[in-house]
Motif scaffolding. Sequence first.
Motif, PDB file in Angstrom:
ATOM      1  N   PHE A 310       0.836  -1.196   0.000  1.00 38.70           N
ATOM      2  CA  PHE A 310       0.000   0.000   0.000  1.00 38.70           C
ATOM      3  C   PHE A 310       0.874   1.251   0.000  1.00 38.70           C
ATOM      4  CE2 PHE A 310      -2.644  -3.269   1.996  1.00 38.70           C
ATOM      5  CZ  PHE A 310      -3.801  -3.174   1.229  1.00 38.70           C
ATOM      6  N   LYS A 311       0.466   2.238  -0.794  1.00 42.60           N
ATOM      7  CA  LYS A 311       1.218   3.489  -0.838  1.00 42.60           C
ATOM      8  C   LYS A 311       1.005   4.319   0.424  1.00 42.60           C
ATOM      9  CE  LYS A 311       1.343   4.009  -5.868  1.00 42.60           C
ATOM     10  NZ  LYS A 311       0.979   4.867  -7.025  1.00 42.60           N
ATOM     11  N   HIS A 312      -0.164   4.166   1.050  1.00 44.71           N
ATOM     12  CA  HIS A 312      -0.473   4.918   2.266  1.00 44.71           C
ATOM     13  C   HIS A 312      -0.445   3.983   3.475  1.00 44.71           C
ATOM     14  CE1 HIS A 312      -1.933   7.664  -0.809  1.00 44.71           C
ATOM     15  NE2 HIS A 312      -1.902   8.616   0.098  1.00 44.71           N
ATOM     16  N   SER A 313       0.201   4.456   4.533  1.00 43.36           N
ATOM     17  CA  SER A 313       0.333   3.641   5.736  1.00 43.36           C
ATOM     18  C   SER A 313       0.353   4.561   6.953  1.00 43.36           C
ATOM     19  CB  SER A 313       1.614   2.813   5.673  1.00 43.36           C
ATOM     20  OG  SER A 313       1.881   2.210   6.925  1.00 43.36           O
ATOM     21  N   PRO A 314      -0.157   4.090   8.107  1.00 42.53           N
ATOM     22  CA  PRO A 314      -0.082   4.904   9.322  1.00 42.53           C
ATOM     23  C   PRO A 314       1.294   4.848   9.982  1.00 42.53           C
ATOM     24  CG  PRO A 314      -1.242   2.859   9.773  1.00 42.53           C
ATOM     25  CD  PRO A 314      -0.950   2.862   8.308  1.00 42.53           C
ATOM     26  N   VAL A 315       2.137   3.877   9.580  1.00 40.01           N
ATOM     27  CA  VAL A 315       3.469   3.715  10.194  1.00 40.01           C
ATOM     28  C   VAL A 315       4.519   3.568   9.094  1.00 40.01           C
ATOM     29  CG1 VAL A 315       4.922   2.337  11.726  1.00 40.01           C
ATOM     30  CG2 VAL A 315       2.484   2.599  12.235  1.00 40.01           C
ATOM     31  N   TRP A 316       5.624   4.340   9.220  1.00 41.16           N
ATOM     32  CA  TRP A 316       6.740   4.263   8.274  1.00 41.16           C
ATOM     33  C   TRP A 316       8.032   4.039   9.048  1.00 41.16           C
ATOM     34  CZ3 TRP A 316       6.373   4.509   2.921  1.00 41.16           C
ATOM     35  CH2 TRP A 316       5.090   4.787   2.419  1.00 41.16           C
ATOM     36  N   ILE A 317       8.924   3.270   8.457  1.00 45.07           N
ATOM     37  CA  ILE A 317      10.177   2.874   9.116  1.00 45.07           C
ATOM     38  C   ILE A 317      11.354   3.198   8.207  1.00 45.07           C
ATOM     39  CG2 ILE A 317      11.504   0.904  10.002  1.00 45.07           C
ATOM     40  CD1 ILE A 317       8.819  -0.452  10.592  1.00 45.07           C
ATOM     41  N   CYS A 318      12.474   3.599   8.815  1.00 41.89           N
ATOM     42  CA  CYS A 318      13.699   3.796   8.048  1.00 41.89           C
ATOM     43  C   CYS A 318      14.889   3.278   8.857  1.00 41.89           C
ATOM     44  CB  CYS A 318      13.914   5.268   7.697  1.00 41.89           C
ATOM     45  SG  CYS A 318      14.422   6.301   9.083  1.00 41.89           S
ATOM     46  N   ASP A 319      15.955   2.881   8.154  1.00 41.99           N
ATOM     47  CA  ASP A 319      17.194   2.428   8.776  1.00 41.99           C
ATOM     48  C   ASP A 319      18.258   3.511   8.611  1.00 41.99           C
ATOM     49  OD1 ASP A 319      16.261  -0.104   9.581  1.00 41.99           O
ATOM     50  OD2 ASP A 319      16.501  -0.871   7.546  1.00 41.99           O
ATOM     51  N   LEU A 320      18.945   3.819   9.717  1.00 45.41           N
ATOM     52  CA  LEU A 320      20.037   4.794   9.665  1.00 45.41           C
ATOM     53  C   LEU A 320      21.320   4.116   9.176  1.00 45.41           C
ATOM     54  CD1 LEU A 320      19.306   6.520  13.089  1.00 45.41           C
ATOM     55  CD2 LEU A 320      18.963   7.536  10.830  1.00 45.41           C
ATOM     56  N   PRO A 321      22.266   4.886   8.658  1.00 42.50           N
ATOM     57  CA  PRO A 321      23.539   4.299   8.227  1.00 42.50           C
ATOM     58  C   PRO A 321      24.230   3.584   9.397  1.00 42.50           C
ATOM     59  CG  PRO A 321      23.335   6.538   7.400  1.00 42.50           C
ATOM     60  CD  PRO A 321      22.192   6.331   8.348  1.00 42.50           C
ATOM     61  N   PRO A 322      24.885   2.465   9.142  1.00 40.45           N
ATOM     62  CA  PRO A 322      25.553   1.691  10.214  1.00 40.45           C
ATOM     63  C   PRO A 322      26.501   2.566  11.032  1.00 40.45           C
ATOM     64  CG  PRO A 322      25.570   0.463   8.152  1.00 40.45           C
ATOM     65  CD  PRO A 322      25.060   1.826   7.812  1.00 40.45           C
ATOM     66  N   GLY A 323      26.441   2.402  12.376  1.00 44.79           N
ATOM     67  CA  GLY A 323      27.326   3.134  13.273  1.00 44.79           C
ATOM     68  C   GLY A 323      26.822   4.500  13.673  1.00 44.79           C
TER      69      GLY A 323
END
Length: 467
Positions: A310-323
């Motif tokens: 789904f293009k729309h979501s109530p929750v979004w997640i991202c990963d930061l660069p290692p370290g």
Amino acid sequence: MHGRVKVKTTAQQEEEKRKEREKKLKIYVAARDACFSKRKDGVFDEEALQLTQQLLSSNPDFATLWNYRREILMHLETVKDKDEVQKIYEAELLFLESCLKVNPKSYGSWHHRGWVSARLPRPDWARELSLCDRCLSLDDRNFHCWDYRRMVVKMSGVPVKQELEFTDRLIGSNFSNYSSWHYRSTLLPLLHPESPEATSQCGDPPHSSSPPSPQTHFHRVCEEQLLKEYELVQNAFFTDPNDQSAWFYYRWLLGRAEREEMISCVYVSREGERVAVAFSRPVNAQSAGLLLVLDGQPQKVEWQSVHPHFKHSPVWICDLPPGTISDITNEHNLTVHWTEKHTHRDCALYTGRSESWCRDTATDLELFRSELSVEKTSVLQSELQSVNQLQELEPLNKWCLLTIILLMRALDPLGYEKETLAHFQTLREVDSMRSAYYSDLCSKFMIENTILKMEYAEVRVFSISDR
């Protein structure tokens, strides 16, 4: 026996009827085949117009013939002058009236009438409104006519105030007119909108003169007009407590305002170096302008939905660069900006902590109901008192009981929990066919109450096995 009229037997009568039906069917099939043949050959003449009229007069729900008839009329537009076209379409409107007498709820007839009216060189909108009045006087729930009326009103620029007065008349003559209540709900926000500009002069109509389509998004009605509407609808359900039309309209009047759009929660974890953001509604992070700032520096991250399809979501997640945040001895300050709504939320990840989150408490945010102003709270209290009075007269009325529950939920869900449970039990008994629905709604409300209680008790786990 001489001088007596010979009475035909039932068998003879049936045989004559059968032969008559066969004769009519042969004529109908011959005319139908002739129409199909002419359309296939691209013939759009007067004869074809007469043939389709002959067939549609007896069967106005033959969609293919309406399509062919429109093709013929569009062809005639190219070979006739404007006055002749006017006469052709006026005759078409008269023919359509005869079709509507055969079937007042014919999809094809009403659709074709709208098409004709839109192409008429000099339309007589007053006549069309009068036709709608006549049809609705015969059947006030003819939704085809209601749709056509909305089109006529839009095309002719009938003032919103005039249409609201029209619903006054229909509701006054029949409280059970659900279509009129619904139409009223589309007009009131236009004539009496709740806005800073309208608050001081509630009742002045906006510049828009005609009602919108049913799909248009509406704002709430101003407080002064709401009080008048409450009185009107109470007259209706006190007159006939078992009629659902007024109760549905009452539910709409009591409808909650839209919640404020916001970032509900930001969560950050050193393990996996991941950030999760929850919103008050499903959003598209790619188009919403989501920006992550860590220790004052914007981060280039890729946001992923928890619902990958789904293009729309109530929750979004991202990963930061290692370290980036893995060292537990470092402290970090993180901000998520929702640029589309000009809002943001901060979150601090302290030394020695492996995770952190920032959000409002459920009691402050009012997760399950909109926050009510003092004025609105007093109004809802007054409405609850009125419906309670009706419930004393009609103790087993399901609409009354359900409305009381919803009013209690809006005012004080925890304070009225005991009364709510008792009313749900009564509802299951008086409306046993919908007992599963009431049980499900009751379960939902009790779980919401438990979550609110968790906020007060500052606990994080509870069991829903008995709820």
